[in-house]
Design an enzyme around this catalytic site. Structure first.
Site, PDB file in Angstrom:
ATOM      1  N   SER A  15       0.820  -1.210   0.000  1.00  6.60           N
ATOM      2  CA  SER A  15       0.000   0.000   0.000  1.00  6.60           C
ATOM      3  C   SER A  15       0.857   1.264   0.000  1.00  6.60           C
ATOM      4  CB  SER A  15      -0.899   0.007   1.240  1.00  6.60           C
ATOM      5  OG  SER A  15      -0.107  -0.036   2.408  1.00  6.60           O
ATOM      6  N   TYR A 127      -8.999  -7.505   8.050  1.00 10.37           N
ATOM      7  CA  TYR A 127      -9.233  -6.219   7.388  1.00 10.37           C
ATOM      8  C   TYR A 127      -8.954  -6.266   5.887  1.00 10.37           C
ATOM      9  CZ  TYR A 127      -4.491  -5.504   9.483  1.00 10.37           C
ATOM     10  OH  TYR A 127      -3.208  -5.635   9.930  1.00 10.37           O
ATOM     11  N   THR A 148       6.438 -13.396   7.028  1.00 12.98           N
ATOM     12  CA  THR A 148       6.458 -12.660   8.303  1.00 12.98           C
ATOM     13  C   THR A 148       5.035 -12.380   8.794  1.00 12.98           C
ATOM     14  OG1 THR A 148       6.557 -10.519   7.169  1.00 12.98           O
ATOM     15  CG2 THR A 148       8.668 -11.552   7.728  1.00 12.98           C
ATOM     16  N   GLU A 153      -2.628 -13.978  11.661  1.00 13.44           N
ATOM     17  CA  GLU A 153      -2.472 -14.417  10.273  1.00 13.44           C
ATOM     18  C   GLU A 153      -2.010 -15.868  10.184  1.00 13.44           C
ATOM     19  OE1 GLU A 153      -1.642  -9.853   8.754  1.00 13.44           O
ATOM     20  OE2 GLU A 153       0.046 -11.155   9.295  1.00 13.44           O
ATOM     21  N   GLY A 226       4.442  -3.987  11.397  1.00 15.00           N
ATOM     22  CA  GLY A 226       4.660  -5.240  10.665  1.00 15.00           C
ATOM     23  C   GLY A 226       5.316  -4.998   9.315  1.00 15.00           C
ATOM     24  N   ASP A 227       4.912  -3.926   8.640  1.00  7.17           N
ATOM     25  CA  ASP A 227       5.508  -3.561   7.348  1.00  7.17           C
ATOM     26  C   ASP A 227       6.983  -3.197   7.526  1.00  7.17           C
ATOM     27  OD1 ASP A 227       2.845  -3.758   6.484  1.00  7.17           O
ATOM     28  OD2 ASP A 227       2.510  -1.607   6.680  1.00  7.17           O
TER      29      ASP A 227
END
Length: 301
Positions: A15, A127, A148, A153, A226-227
């Site tokens: 994103s 989401y 990761t 997840e 996390g990104d």
């Protein structure tokens, strides 16, 4: 050495936000500081991340993705990528196209390393559209070298609850059976109270854990961590053979960014606004370039 240095180029598909630091906005700068050329390909272009009261902007579709890749391909650029990094993708057909792109990149460079952050949700909340889950599980994850995911997840992908350390290693084996070499759970709630616990497992290699004291109060949530984790892990894993050291350096820089972000929060009892919780990324340049390892990895096998 010059040829090897020139080969550090990441195609980063995730994103983009105009304001703030998530997705490609949070991944690009650390990768550049650590010596990588980064080519960001945006899956969405939003005004800001989705944790604000409102967000606006277009979601890219698979036709736009195909067109961009065709341009790179026709200019014979696909062979320049040493790494593919993928993060937030909100469109199932766009995600399916990523699987085709991985194969094209590997054909152009058989040594390509694919780092997949299967961004779907957190803390029990999905989401992205639920249609992404089987595509990740059956088509995308088996192509990855490094993944990761967060705890939630992992549960989505494996179809099993992860509520104990034994369940963590069972889940890791689920991924290893699909030939994923390195699996990192970037955070979990399996530590002591006030402590997050991160886990790493390599196929036929070490199993490691790091305990991370939670910063800034129990209800404070930072978006983009996390990104940032995935981009740092990609960078350090390229330059360092010792996966424990890679894990430690990644956590060290991430925690330094969070510490700086917490220190900049306004004093007082009122709720913290989303814009005040944006990661202090640029201000953490030194800690990204030269991580100071304070939290050591424990070897568990």
């Amino acid at each position: 050495m010059a040829a090897a240095a020139a080969a550090k180029r990441v195609l980063s598909i995730q994103s983009h936000v105009v304001h703030g630091y998530v997705g490609n906005k949070v991944a690009t700068y650390p990768l550049q500081l650590l010596g990588f050329d980064v080519d960001p390909l945006n899956s969405v272009q939003f005004s800001n991340h989705t944790g604000y009261k409102t967000f606006k902007g277009p979601v890219s579709n698979e036709k736009e993705l195909v067109t961009i890749i065709e341009g790179l391909e026709e200019n014979e650029l696909l062979g320049q990528y040493s790494h593919l990094l993928t993060g937030y993708i909100g469109n199932p057909l766009f995600l399916r196209e990523v699987g085709i792109i991985v194969q094209k990149l590997r054909k152009a460079n058989p040594k390509l390393v694919y780092v997949c952050d299967p961004v779907m949700g957190d803390n029990g909340q999905l989401y992205v559209p639920k249609e992404l889950l089987p595509i990740y599980r059956d088509e995308i994850i088996p192509l990855a070298d490094i993944i990761t995911p967060n705890q939630y997840e992992v549960e989505l992908l494996t179809g099993k609850e992860v509520r104990s350390e034994a369940a963590v290693w069972e889940a890791m084996d689920w991924f290893h059976k699909r030939q994923i070499k390195t699996v990192v759970i970037s955070s979990s709630d399996l530590g002591q109270p006030g402590v997050l616990r991160a886990f790493l497992s390599q196929l036929n290699g070490p199993r490691l854990a790091i305990d991370i004291p939670k910063q800034g109060g129990k209800d404070l949530v930072f978006t983009g961590t996390g990104d940032l984790f995935a981009s740092l892990f990609l960078a350090h894993s390229h330059t360092c053979e010792d996966v424990g050291e890679v894990f430690e350096k990644t956590i060290a820089s991430l925690q330094a960014v969070i510490k700086r972000t917490v220190a900049a929060l306004p004093r007082g009892d009122g709720p913290v606004k989303a814009c005040e919780r944006e990661l202090k990324l640029v201000q953490s340049k030194a800690e990204i370039e030269k991580p100071q390892v304070l939290l050591k990895a424990q070897r568990l096998n």
